[in-house]
Design a protein around this motif. Structure first.
Motif, PDB file in Angstrom:
ATOM      1  N   PHE A 149       0.772  -1.108   0.013  1.00  0.00           N
ATOM      2  CA  PHE A 149       0.063   0.112  -0.056  1.00  0.00           C
ATOM      3  C   PHE A 149       0.793   1.071   0.141  1.00  0.00           C
ATOM      4  O   PHE A 149       2.147   1.207   0.369  1.00  0.00           O
ATOM      5  CB  PHE A 149      -0.875   0.084   1.136  1.00  0.00           C
ATOM      6  N   PHE A 150       0.301   2.349  -0.192  1.00  0.00           N
ATOM      7  CA  PHE A 150       0.952   3.404  -0.529  1.00  0.00           C
ATOM      8  C   PHE A 150       0.096   4.631   0.348  1.00  0.00           C
ATOM      9  O   PHE A 150      -0.905   4.906   0.117  1.00  0.00           O
ATOM     10  CB  PHE A 150       1.230   4.082  -1.840  1.00  0.00           C
ATOM     11  N   ILE A 151       1.014   5.437   1.110  1.00  0.00           N
ATOM     12  CA  ILE A 151       0.148   6.545   1.770  1.00  0.00           C
ATOM     13  C   ILE A 151       0.980   7.770   1.612  1.00  0.00           C
ATOM     14  O   ILE A 151       2.107   7.981   1.695  1.00  0.00           O
ATOM     15  CB  ILE A 151       0.304   6.125   3.564  1.00  0.00           C
ATOM     16  N   ASP A 152       0.173   8.765   1.130  1.00  0.00           N
ATOM     17  CA  ASP A 152       0.678  10.223   0.472  1.00  0.00           C
ATOM     18  C   ASP A 152       0.926  10.971   2.015  1.00  0.00           C
ATOM     19  O   ASP A 152       0.270  10.548   2.913  1.00  0.00           O
ATOM     20  CB  ASP A 152      -0.317  10.654  -0.358  1.00  0.00           C
ATOM     21  N   LYS A 153       1.650  11.976   1.723  1.00  0.00           N
ATOM     22  CA  LYS A 153       2.049  12.965   2.809  1.00  0.00           C
ATOM     23  C   LYS A 153       0.843  13.771   3.298  1.00  0.00           C
ATOM     24  O   LYS A 153      -0.153  13.979   2.226  1.00  0.00           O
ATOM     25  CB  LYS A 153       2.935  13.982   2.288  1.00  0.00           C
ATOM     26  N   GLY A 154       0.419  13.953   4.460  1.00  0.00           N
ATOM     27  CA  GLY A 154      -0.742  14.357   4.852  1.00  0.00           C
ATOM     28  C   GLY A 154      -1.833  13.703   4.935  1.00  0.00           C
ATOM     29  O   GLY A 154      -2.834  14.043   5.772  1.00  0.00           O
ATOM     30  N   GLU A 155      -1.821  12.386   4.588  1.00  0.00           N
ATOM     31  CA  GLU A 155      -2.998  11.628   4.813  1.00  0.00           C
ATOM     32  C   GLU A 155      -3.166  11.114   6.236  1.00  0.00           C
ATOM     33  O   GLU A 155      -2.162  10.808   6.654  1.00  0.00           O
ATOM     34  CB  GLU A 155      -2.898  10.231   3.729  1.00  0.00           C
ATOM     35  N   VAL A 156      -4.229  10.707   6.466  1.00  0.00           N
ATOM     36  CA  VAL A 156      -4.670   9.932   7.780  1.00  0.00           C
ATOM     37  C   VAL A 156      -5.666   8.688   7.220  1.00  0.00           C
ATOM     38  O   VAL A 156      -6.633   8.943   6.910  1.00  0.00           O
ATOM     39  CB  VAL A 156      -5.573  10.842   8.685  1.00  0.00           C
ATOM     40  N   VAL A 157      -4.750   7.523   7.641  1.00  0.00           N
ATOM     41  CA  VAL A 157      -5.373   6.304   7.093  1.00  0.00           C
ATOM     42  C   VAL A 157      -5.458   5.343   8.210  1.00  0.00           C
ATOM     43  O   VAL A 157      -4.698   5.330   9.137  1.00  0.00           O
ATOM     44  CB  VAL A 157      -4.303   5.716   5.916  1.00  0.00           C
ATOM     45  N   GLY A 158      -6.621   4.699   8.092  1.00  0.00           N
ATOM     46  CA  GLY A 158      -7.063   3.772   9.178  1.00  0.00           C
ATOM     47  C   GLY A 158      -6.753   2.374   8.558  1.00  0.00           C
ATOM     48  O   GLY A 158      -6.866   1.878   7.671  1.00  0.00           O
ATOM     49  N   ARG A 171      -9.062   7.595   4.716  1.00  0.00           N
ATOM     50  CA  ARG A 171      -9.025   6.545   3.919  1.00  0.00           C
ATOM     51  C   ARG A 171      -8.568   5.198   4.790  1.00  0.00           C
ATOM     52  O   ARG A 171      -8.328   5.394   5.901  1.00  0.00           O
ATOM     53  CB  ARG A 171      -7.689   6.455   2.708  1.00  0.00           C
ATOM     54  N   VAL A 172      -9.264   4.012   4.345  1.00  0.00           N
ATOM     55  CA  VAL A 172      -9.459   2.826   5.082  1.00  0.00           C
ATOM     56  C   VAL A 172      -8.759   1.788   4.431  1.00  0.00           C
ATOM     57  O   VAL A 172      -8.957   1.714   3.271  1.00  0.00           O
ATOM     58  CB  VAL A 172     -10.563   2.226   5.310  1.00  0.00           C
ATOM     59  N   ILE A 173      -7.623   0.993   4.972  1.00  0.00           N
ATOM     60  CA  ILE A 173      -7.234  -0.293   4.403  1.00  0.00           C
ATOM     61  C   ILE A 173      -7.867  -1.416   5.525  1.00  0.00           C
ATOM     62  O   ILE A 173      -7.472  -1.292   6.710  1.00  0.00           O
ATOM     63  CB  ILE A 173      -5.639   0.001   4.681  1.00  0.00           C
ATOM     64  N   ILE A 174      -8.312  -2.389   4.745  1.00  0.00           N
ATOM     65  CA  ILE A 174      -8.964  -3.391   5.573  1.00  0.00           C
ATOM     66  C   ILE A 174      -8.057  -4.391   5.492  1.00  0.00           C
ATOM     67  O   ILE A 174      -7.854  -4.889   4.356  1.00  0.00           O
ATOM     68  CB  ILE A 174     -10.482  -3.710   5.304  1.00  0.00           C
ATOM     69  N   ILE A 175      -7.466  -5.170   6.339  1.00  0.00           N
ATOM     70  CA  ILE A 175      -6.562  -6.246   6.342  1.00  0.00           C
ATOM     71  C   ILE A 175      -7.166  -7.574   7.228  1.00  0.00           C
ATOM     72  O   ILE A 175      -7.914  -7.064   8.176  1.00  0.00           O
ATOM     73  CB  ILE A 175      -5.354  -5.768   7.059  1.00  0.00           C
ATOM     74  N   ASN A 176      -7.089  -8.546   6.581  1.00  0.00           N
ATOM     75  CA  ASN A 176      -7.718  -9.731   7.305  1.00  0.00           C
ATOM     76  C   ASN A 176      -6.567 -10.999   7.034  1.00  0.00           C
ATOM     77  O   ASN A 176      -6.423 -11.273   5.928  1.00  0.00           O
ATOM     78  CB  ASN A 176      -9.036 -10.080   6.874  1.00  0.00           C
ATOM     79  N   LYS A 177      -6.223 -11.647   8.058  1.00  0.00           N
ATOM     80  CA  LYS A 177      -5.401 -12.900   8.137  1.00  0.00           C
ATOM     81  C   LYS A 177      -4.164 -12.492   7.324  1.00  0.00           C
ATOM     82  O   LYS A 177      -3.903 -13.333   6.396  1.00  0.00           O
ATOM     83  CB  LYS A 177      -6.165 -14.149   7.486  1.00  0.00           C
ATOM     84  N   GLY A 178      -3.560 -11.334   7.598  1.00  0.00           N
ATOM     85  CA  GLY A 178      -2.365 -10.880   6.716  1.00  0.00           C
ATOM     86  C   GLY A 178      -2.329 -10.616   5.324  1.00  0.00           C
ATOM     87  O   GLY A 178      -1.599 -10.346   4.612  1.00  0.00           O
ATOM     88  N   ILE A 217      -4.703  -7.562   2.509  1.00  0.00           N
ATOM     89  CA  ILE A 217      -5.500  -6.575   2.203  1.00  0.00           C
ATOM     90  C   ILE A 217      -6.749  -6.898   1.471  1.00  0.00           C
ATOM     91  O   ILE A 217      -6.658  -7.639   0.496  1.00  0.00           O
ATOM     92  CB  ILE A 217      -4.607  -5.283   1.644  1.00  0.00           C
ATOM     93  N   VAL A 218      -7.911  -6.753   2.159  1.00  0.00           N
ATOM     94  CA  VAL A 218      -9.170  -7.284   1.461  1.00  0.00           C
ATOM     95  C   VAL A 218      -9.847  -5.982   0.938  1.00  0.00           C
ATOM     96  O   VAL A 218     -10.672  -5.998  -0.110  1.00  0.00           O
ATOM     97  CB  VAL A 218      -9.960  -7.939   2.457  1.00  0.00           C
ATOM     98  N   ALA A 219      -9.557  -4.616   1.267  1.00  0.00           N
ATOM     99  CA  ALA A 219     -10.404  -3.477   0.719  1.00  0.00           C
ATOM    100  C   ALA A 219      -9.430  -2.381   1.137  1.00  0.00           C
ATOM    101  O   ALA A 219      -8.849  -2.154   2.037  1.00  0.00           O
ATOM    102  CB  ALA A 219     -11.593  -3.439   1.375  1.00  0.00           C
ATOM    103  N   GLU A 220      -9.524  -1.279   0.072  1.00  0.00           N
ATOM    104  CA  GLU A 220      -8.789  -0.083   0.300  1.00  0.00           C
ATOM    105  C   GLU A 220      -9.622   0.926  -0.231  1.00  0.00           C
ATOM    106  O   GLU A 220      -9.766   1.048  -1.419  1.00  0.00           O
ATOM    107  CB  GLU A 220      -7.625  -0.268  -0.186  1.00  0.00           C
ATOM    108  N   ASP A 221     -10.325   2.171   0.576  1.00  0.00           N
ATOM    109  CA  ASP A 221     -10.983   3.002   0.037  1.00  0.00           C
ATOM    110  C   ASP A 221     -11.213   4.096   1.014  1.00  0.00           C
ATOM    111  O   ASP A 221     -11.040   3.972   2.010  1.00  0.00           O
ATOM    112  CB  ASP A 221     -12.200   2.319  -0.666  1.00  0.00           C
ATOM    113  N   THR A 222     -11.886   5.000   0.600  1.00  0.00           N
ATOM    114  CA  THR A 222     -12.404   6.027   1.616  1.00  0.00           C
ATOM    115  C   THR A 222     -13.640   5.411   2.328  1.00  0.00           C
ATOM    116  O   THR A 222     -14.244   4.605   1.689  1.00  0.00           O
ATOM    117  CB  THR A 222     -12.930   7.329   0.859  1.00  0.00           C
ATOM    118  N   PRO A 223     -13.936   5.818   3.772  1.00  0.00           N
ATOM    119  CA  PRO A 223     -14.881   5.400   4.393  1.00  0.00           C
ATOM    120  C   PRO A 223     -16.246   5.564   3.637  1.00  0.00           C
ATOM    121  O   PRO A 223     -17.112   4.689   3.546  1.00  0.00           O
ATOM    122  CB  PRO A 223     -15.112   5.958   5.814  1.00  0.00           C
ATOM    123  N   GLU A 224     -16.431   6.864   2.879  1.00  0.00           N
ATOM    124  CA  GLU A 224     -17.496   7.145   2.409  1.00  0.00           C
ATOM    125  C   GLU A 224     -17.736   5.981   1.258  1.00  0.00           C
ATOM    126  O   GLU A 224     -19.049   5.438   0.764  1.00  0.00           O
ATOM    127  CB  GLU A 224     -17.589   8.327   1.556  1.00  0.00           C
TER     128      GLU A 224
END
Ligand SMILES: Nc1ncnc2c1ncn2[C@@H]1O[C@H](COP(=O)(O)OP(=O)(O)OP(=O)(O)O)[C@@H](O)[C@H]1O
Ligand SMILES: [Mg+2]
Lengths: 313, 260
Positions: free
Chosen positions: A22-31, A200-207, A209-216
């Motif tokens: 995954f990649f996180i840009d400067k200034g992002e808050v990622v869950g 933005r959310v990164i959902i991880i399960n059993k090691g 990544i299963v999804a990655e998007d904004t909460p909306e």
């Protein structure tokens, strides 16, 4: 700011993290969201140079964690799952110690110490022993510890765990505020936390990544689906049959009792079939009392993504 | 090395805000005080008896050696008492940080593992030195009321410090291998017991093995210091043992990362 490529981590023969990128840009808050044992802490420990990866590359703030750990450590503030506090120290002497091993000294240290005490609202307990602090204050001192050297990147492992609801809100406010001038990755299994603080959310399960998007985006429509709720006054069996027949409706479920019932309808996003739903109810002579778009809740998406269906290898 | 100093200071302060350091030092001073009193008592009685005998038989009063009778025995006794005290000083060095999770702070801060190991080693060593220097007050009593030789006193303390450095390094190593302080203490104590008394076994094995075992015996190396002899080969023994243990500690701390 944070660039993770094909990261894997094995404990012995057990794969805790499998080929995560995954990649996180400067200034992002990622869950970083996932159930227990998903591999969140493991990933964060690799990001902060606590332990090395088995495979893959990770760079933080432009430096590789393996080749250049000192440069990464200088730029990262880390709040581990259990705040790393020395109970026999006072808040002030503890934070001053942390500041020193992060490379601060003299006037600058004193200035940053005051700033961080103020920012985390811990100034009132600055000369208390850490052993005597409440859980909430300990968590704040943990945050203060991560902030003292003004790092560009913050890695927070379950920052609100074990706090009371009021303190949870306060810590979330603080994180939001910090998000204005920091890059933040925070892990949690509490879903409202993500919608409250993260862009933005990164959902991880059993090691994995299963999804990655904004909460909306995640909540409004998974894979081109949409969900509406209607309230209808009419015979429920007939209503169900009529609604199911409409083209574009995927699933209908009823809810409530008496003659007035609520129906949850999942439908395709394109083309818009809401008009057809309304027409069908009205043409049958039933009363359409309410119609609203409801979206899947983050909980439902989370469960959908992390309970086997299609996720298992 | 500035970071070592920060680690050192924090560690040292934590010794003195918790009761451990005080209890250990007080216990050590009390026990060695008792030994000192008993040694002195028997020395005085003996010299008194000698004097009476000399008067009876119209002889010259024979010279009694306070260095041999009191000081040497005192140092030998102290070196054994420290064996019981040192594990209590070193047991928490790494195990406590591992257990409480503060090791995550140290490992994710821009400091090296050597700086951590060195800072902690010297903090524990400082507590130990403070402990044995408390006994200077006993020894100085002898200098006020008599005139013993100074050299054996200096070499005795030097020997205690070197032996302590070795023990602290070994204790730190064992503390780095476990999260349990009790195991760390017992492990250090057991290891030191073996290294102390392995010398007795040298008589029962062949001459080659016997020589090796004898060389490993900590007691063997200490006796010369207590006698007032500063032999560099003994210094080399203690120091190389300490360095080797520190090196292994460093390795253990490095690999702790791999285990997460
Ligand atoms: N040091 C270790 N040795 C062996 N296995 C480990 C170790 N640390 C973690 N694991 C395993 O790796 C998996 C992922 O653990 P991790 O702590 O990263 O999960 P997590 O997402 O942080 O979970 P939680 O939400 O419970 O904190 C788990 O199955 C855990 O048992
Ligand atoms: Mg975790």
């Amino acid at each position: 700011m944070i660039d993770v490529k094909n990261l894997s981590k094995n404990y012995g023969s057990f794969e805790a993290v499998k080929d995560v990128s995954f990649f996180i840009d400067k200034g992002e808050v990622v869950g970083f969201l996932g159930p227990n044992a998903a591999g969140k802490t493991t990933t964060m420990r690799i990001l902060t140079c606590y332990m090395p990866a088995t495979q893959g590359s990770v760079s933080v703030a432009g430096f590789d964690v393996f080749d250049n750990p000192m440069s990464v450590k200088k730029r990262v503030g880390y709040l581990p799952e259990h705040p790393p506090l020395y109970p026999e120290m006072t808040v002030e002497s503890y934070l001053s110690f942390v500041g020193k091993i992060k490379g601060l000294s003299g006037k600058i240290l004193k200035m940053k110490l005051d700033k961080v005490l103020e920012r985390t609202s811990t100034a009132e307990v600055r000369s208390n022993l850490i052993a005597n602090l409440s859980k909430g204050f300990k968590q704040r001192v943990g945050l203060a510890q991560a902030l003292i050297h003004d790092p560009e990147v913050l890695v927070l492992d379950e920052p609100t765990v074990g706090l009371d609801p009021k303190q949870i809100i306060e810590v979330r406010e603080l994180i939001k505020e910090l998000g204005e001038d920091h890059t933040i990755i925070l892990s949690t299994h509490i879903l409202p936390e993500v919608s409250a603080t993260c862009g933005r959310v990164i959902i991880i399960n059993k090691g994995k990544i299963v999804a990655e998007d904004t909460p909306e985006n995640l909540t409004s429509g998974l894979q081109g689906q949409e969900r509406i709720e209607i309230e209808v006054d009419g015979p429920s069996k007939k209503v169900l049959a009529a609604l199911s027949k409409i083209k574009g409706v995927l699933k209908v479920s009823e809810d409530g009792d008496g003659s007035i019932k609520r129906y949850k309808i999942e439908l395709e996003k394109e083309p818009d079939v809401r008009k057809a739903v309304a027409a069908s109810v009205v043409n049958n002579g039933w009363g359409l009392l309410e119609m609203k778009s409801s979206g899947l809740s983050l909980e439902e998406i989370f469960l959908q993504l992390t309970t086997d269906e299609g996720v298992e290898v | 090395m500035r970071n070592s100093y920060h680690i050192y200071m924090r560690e040292l302060r934590s010794y003195f805000v918790s009761p451990i350091a005080y209890v250990v030092i007080a216990l050590f001073l009390a026990i060695s005080g008792i030994f000192f009193y008993l040694l002195l008592q028997s020395f005085i009685q003996m010299s008194f008896r000698m004097m009476m005998q000399a008067q009876q038989f119209q002889m010259q009063v024979p010279a009694m050696n306070i260095n041999q009778m009191v000081i040497r025995s005192l140092f030998l006794n102290m070196s054994i008492i420290t064996l019981f005290m040192l594990p209590m000083i070193t047991m928490k060095l790494f195990s406590e940080e591992k257990r409480s999770g503060t090791i995550e702070l140290l490992f994710t801060s821009p400091i090296t593992n050597w700086e951590i190991v060195i800072g902690k080693f010297f903090a524990a060593l400082t507590v130990y030195i403070a402990m044995i220097l408390g006994t200077v007050s006993y020894v100085s009593v002898l200098f006020i009321y008599g005139n013993p030789e100074l050299m054996p006193v200096i070499s005795g303390y030097l020997g205690l410090i070197l032996m302590g450095a070795m023990t602290v390094a070994i204790g730190g190593l064992i503390s780095a291998l476990t999260e349990n302080q009790i195991i760390a203490a017992v492990g250090c104590f057991g290891t030191m017991m073996i290294l102390w008394f392995v010398g007795f076994a040298s008589g029962f094995v062949g001459p080659e093995l016997g020589a090796i075992i004898k060389y490993l015996s900590v007691m063997e190396h200490f006796t010369d210091f207590a006698k007032g002899v500063i032999d560099s080969s003994h210094m080399v023994f203690y120091l190389s043992f300490a360095f080797f243990s520190l090196f292994l500690t460093y390795q253990a701390v490095e690999s702790a990362k791999w285990r997460g």
